[in-house]
Design an enzyme around this catalytic site. Structure first.
Site, PDB file in Angstrom:
ATOM      1  N   GLU A 155       0.843  -1.196   0.000  1.00 43.83           N
ATOM      2  CA  GLU A 155       0.000   0.000   0.000  1.00 43.83           C
ATOM      3  C   GLU A 155       0.879   1.247   0.000  1.00 43.83           C
ATOM      4  O   GLU A 155       2.016   1.220   0.491  1.00 43.83           O
ATOM      5  CB  GLU A 155      -0.904  -0.009   1.233  1.00 43.83           C
ATOM      6  CG  GLU A 155      -1.891   1.148   1.286  1.00 43.83           C
ATOM      7  CD  GLU A 155      -2.956   0.956   2.351  1.00 43.83           C
ATOM      8  OE1 GLU A 155      -3.897   1.760   2.390  1.00 43.83           O
ATOM      9  OE2 GLU A 155      -2.847  -0.005   3.147  1.00 43.83           O
TER      10      GLU A 155
ATOM     11  N   ASN B  78     -12.394  -1.626  -1.072  1.00 43.04           N
ATOM     12  CA  ASN B  78     -11.667  -2.114   0.101  1.00 43.04           C
ATOM     13  C   ASN B  78     -12.339  -1.596   1.362  1.00 43.04           C
ATOM     14  O   ASN B  78     -12.640  -0.397   1.458  1.00 43.04           O
ATOM     15  CB  ASN B  78     -10.218  -1.627   0.068  1.00 43.04           C
ATOM     16  CG  ASN B  78      -9.518  -1.843   1.405  1.00 43.04           C
ATOM     17  OD1 ASN B  78      -9.099  -2.939   1.724  1.00 43.04           O
ATOM     18  ND2 ASN B  78      -9.407  -0.787   2.218  1.00 43.04           N
ATOM     19  N   GLU B  79     -12.593  -2.496   2.306  1.00 44.21           N
ATOM     20  CA  GLU B  79     -13.169  -2.111   3.602  1.00 44.21           C
ATOM     21  C   GLU B  79     -14.280  -1.076   3.425  1.00 44.21           C
ATOM     22  O   GLU B  79     -14.274  -0.010   4.054  1.00 44.21           O
ATOM     23  CB  GLU B  79     -12.076  -1.618   4.560  1.00 44.21           C
ATOM     24  CG  GLU B  79     -11.118  -2.720   4.953  1.00 44.21           C
ATOM     25  CD  GLU B  79     -10.142  -2.338   6.061  1.00 44.21           C
ATOM     26  OE1 GLU B  79     -10.191  -1.183   6.538  1.00 44.21           O
ATOM     27  OE2 GLU B  79      -9.335  -3.205   6.452  1.00 44.21           O
TER      28      GLU B  79
ATOM     29  N   TYR C 116      -6.724  -8.885  11.734  1.00 39.44           N
ATOM     30  CA  TYR C 116      -5.394  -8.603  12.258  1.00 39.44           C
ATOM     31  C   TYR C 116      -5.250  -9.170  13.676  1.00 39.44           C
ATOM     32  O   TYR C 116      -6.222  -9.230  14.438  1.00 39.44           O
ATOM     33  CB  TYR C 116      -5.137  -7.093  12.298  1.00 39.44           C
ATOM     34  CG  TYR C 116      -4.883  -6.483  10.940  1.00 39.44           C
ATOM     35  CD1 TYR C 116      -3.612  -6.498  10.376  1.00 39.44           C
ATOM     36  CD2 TYR C 116      -5.919  -5.898  10.210  1.00 39.44           C
ATOM     37  CE1 TYR C 116      -3.370  -5.941   9.130  1.00 39.44           C
ATOM     38  CE2 TYR C 116      -5.690  -5.341   8.955  1.00 39.44           C
ATOM     39  CZ  TYR C 116      -4.408  -5.369   8.418  1.00 39.44           C
ATOM     40  OH  TYR C 116      -4.170  -4.826   7.184  1.00 39.44           O
TER      41      TYR C 116
ATOM     42  N   GLU D  78      -6.108  -9.210   3.889  1.00 44.19           N
ATOM     43  CA  GLU D  78      -5.286  -8.483   4.859  1.00 44.19           C
ATOM     44  C   GLU D  78      -5.241  -9.306   6.142  1.00 44.19           C
ATOM     45  O   GLU D  78      -6.272  -9.566   6.755  1.00 44.19           O
ATOM     46  CB  GLU D  78      -5.825  -7.078   5.151  1.00 44.19           C
ATOM     47  CG  GLU D  78      -5.662  -6.096   4.006  1.00 44.19           C
ATOM     48  CD  GLU D  78      -6.068  -4.674   4.360  1.00 44.19           C
ATOM     49  OE1 GLU D  78      -5.942  -4.290   5.555  1.00 44.19           O
ATOM     50  OE2 GLU D  78      -6.512  -3.939   3.462  1.00 44.19           O
TER      51      GLU D  78
ATOM     52  N   GLN E  27       2.236  -5.891   5.779  1.00 49.46           N
ATOM     53  CA  GLN E  27       2.453  -5.652   4.364  1.00 49.46           C
ATOM     54  C   GLN E  27       3.872  -6.072   3.995  1.00 49.46           C
ATOM     55  O   GLN E  27       4.650  -6.412   4.881  1.00 49.46           O
ATOM     56  CB  GLN E  27       2.212  -4.186   4.038  1.00 49.46           C
ATOM     57  CG  GLN E  27       0.760  -3.766   4.213  1.00 49.46           C
ATOM     58  CD  GLN E  27       0.509  -2.319   3.796  1.00 49.46           C
ATOM     59  OE1 GLN E  27       1.332  -1.657   3.189  1.00 49.46           O
ATOM     60  NE2 GLN E  27      -0.666  -1.830   4.157  1.00 49.46           N
TER      61      GLN E  27
END
Length: 508
Positions: free
Chosen positions: A29, A176-177, A252, A308, A357
């Site tokens: 990103e 995204n999201e 996460y 992610e 990432q």
């Protein structure tokens, strides 16, 4: 040191689903020093580069067999307008990266640079399109620009910018999201947009898109169900409508709270175990989203995509809080090993996963320091040691280790994890001993075929807090492991505390 006892039964002749290589995907990103200073240094840099792309980073990542790379975000994707990143770099308009550090973005790394990076890596591009602040036409034009052969407005624009032939771009994210930074939408509203955007993200020439709908956060199974209702009906056996081919979710691992995630390098034994309990939760989340999808897609034609995942700690002291730069310890490697074992068990539904990432941000593969040295992280080594699982056939591992457990809070952590696969008459077995204090003597009962002489490697260190630096790059690095021996009916391995071990052997 205390030693626990365990047995693992593996039927080498009972093969399961193929482990998609895309479970070892990556994510880059426009955030902190991931792109600028990570992948991209510019053509005038003293650091060896090809067209501005940093070659030592490329060389390191090529050893991982990177299957795909997701870009440009993340949250950045939904404020990124792709036509700002094409044409002569000096003439590209600038923008403000409002999500990550509120810094100015010069757009020097754009579509052509990203595609050149993917070609250098040998990775499939996964582009995340802008739904949050973009338009259907903007995304449709981007697909045409990248993938259309022959003559068309966008193909002519591409040729004018120096690229005659179209690229192959298999993976396309529809936002995204969208429940958060991608627009703060309701699931029902986004589901309609996903169908609309998917309609205009067309297949051009022989490029077939795998469209990925922006899915849930953590355990929001209702979001997944809302998306699945757009392509099929509950309990029916109809083939899902072909609006999108994958549904994503994000998860996460943190030890604390979002406001106080904890240090990447200074943590207690309790925080270590709490981290692994949180990491282990991904198994339940994949099962939950899969169960919802099974109700609408029992044939499992639609893929689940965890695009992610990884650990998220407080940033390193003295760094920009919006750059998400964190160190990477042996604890992070344990999290990665555990995740891959879980991913392999869900290979029938889970099609892709992307670590967050790749460079200098969150649970990175490589870090670059202020002297521009390249540091391979403990997580990098798990990816490298495990790469033989990519596109291999999974094997079920039946573990019995009743005392390989730790009480953590009100719950319990199973401290032994394993997975296995077979390809080209070779078996690869991955073993993770999560226990920070006790070793495990594990008997591998191998049935159905005969395993030859094993070759084993181990990743461990004196403490789970250990990490690599430019001055000490091999504090946590793999080495040959002599703790594995052949025994009647299989193998025996003694796994030290907080260790990740791979065993490879020929089969007859």
């Amino acid at each position: 040191m205390p030693e626990k006892i365990g047995t693992a039964v593996i039927n080498l002749d009972l093969e399961g689903p193929v482990i998609s290589r895309h479970l070892y995907g990556h994510f880059a990103e426009h955030l902190g020093r991931c792109v600028y200073g990570g992948f991209w240094v510019g053509e005038d840099s003293d650091i060896p580069n090809e067209g501005g792309i940093r070659l030592d980073v490329v060389e390191a990542l090529r050893k991982l067999n990177v299957p795909n790379l997701r870009w440009p975000g993340g949250c950045f994707a939904d404020e990124y307008h792709w036509q700002d990143g094409i044409g002569p770099r000096a003439e590209r308009p600038r923008m403000v990266n409002t999500h990550w550090g509120d810094v100015e973005e010069n757009n020097h790394f754009g579509t052509h640079e990203f595609m050149a990076l993917c070609e250098l890596l040998g990775a499939d591009p996964y582009i995340s399109g802008n739904v949050g602040s973009g338009t259907v036409k903007e995304m449709s034009d981007w697909v045409e620009y990248l993938t259309r052969p022959g003559d068309s407005p966008m193909a002519r624009l591409r040729r004018g910018n120096g690229r005659d032939e179209p690229w192959r771009v298999p993976f396309w994210g529809l936002g995204n999201e969208t429940w958060g930074c991608g627009g703060n939408m309701r699931a029902e509203h986004y589901a309609d947009l996903a169908r609309q955007y998917a309609t205009y993200c067309r297949d051009h020439g022989d490029n077939t898109l795998y469209r990925i709908a922006a899915g849930a956060s953590d355990d929001d199974y209702a979001w997944t169900e809302t998306l699945m209702k757009q392509i099929s009906c509950f309990g029916c056996e109809a083939t899902p409508r072909n609006f999108f081919q994958g549904v994503s979710f994000h998860y996460y691992t943190i030890a604390g709270t979002w406001e106080a995630k904890g240090s990447a390098t200074e943590f207690t034994a309790d925080e270590y175990y709490r981290t692994l309990v949180r990491a282990q939760r991904v198994d339940r989340l994949i099962s939950g989203h899969s169960a919802v999808m099974d109700c609408y897609d029992p044939g499992r034609k639609v893929g689940l995509v965890l695009d992610e995942w990884g650990t998220w700690w407080d940033v390193e002291p003295g760094t920009n809080p919006g750059f998400l730069h964190q160190q990477n310890t042996l604890r992070d490697a344990m999290v990665a090993g555990l995740h891959f074992d879980i991913f392999h068990r869900h290979a029938e539904r889970l099609f892709m996963a992307n670590i967050a990432q790749t460079v200098n941000v969150l649970q990175a593969m490589v870090l670059t320091d202020d002297r521009e040295r390249l540091i391979l992280t403990p997580t990098y080594h798990v990816f490298e040691m495990n790469k033989g699982h990519q596109d291999a056939t999974s094997l079920a591992v039946h573990l019995r280790a009743p005392d390989a457990k730790r009480a953590v809070g009100d719950g319990e952590l199973e401290t032994l994890s394993a997975s296995a696969s077979v390809r080209d008459d070779r078996v690869l077995i991955s073993l993770t001993n999560l226990d920070a204090e006790d070793s495990v003597a594990l008997t591998l009962d191998l049935r159905g075929r005969t395993a030859g002489e094993p070759a084993a490697r181990i990743l461990t260190a004196e403490r789970p807090q250990a990490f690599n630096t430019g001055d000490a790059p091999d504090t946590v690095a793999p080495r040959a492991f002599d703790g594995v021996e052949r025994v009647p009916g299989g193998l025996r391995a003694v796994l030290p505390p907080h260790s990740f071990v791979t065993i490879e052997a020929p089969l007859s």
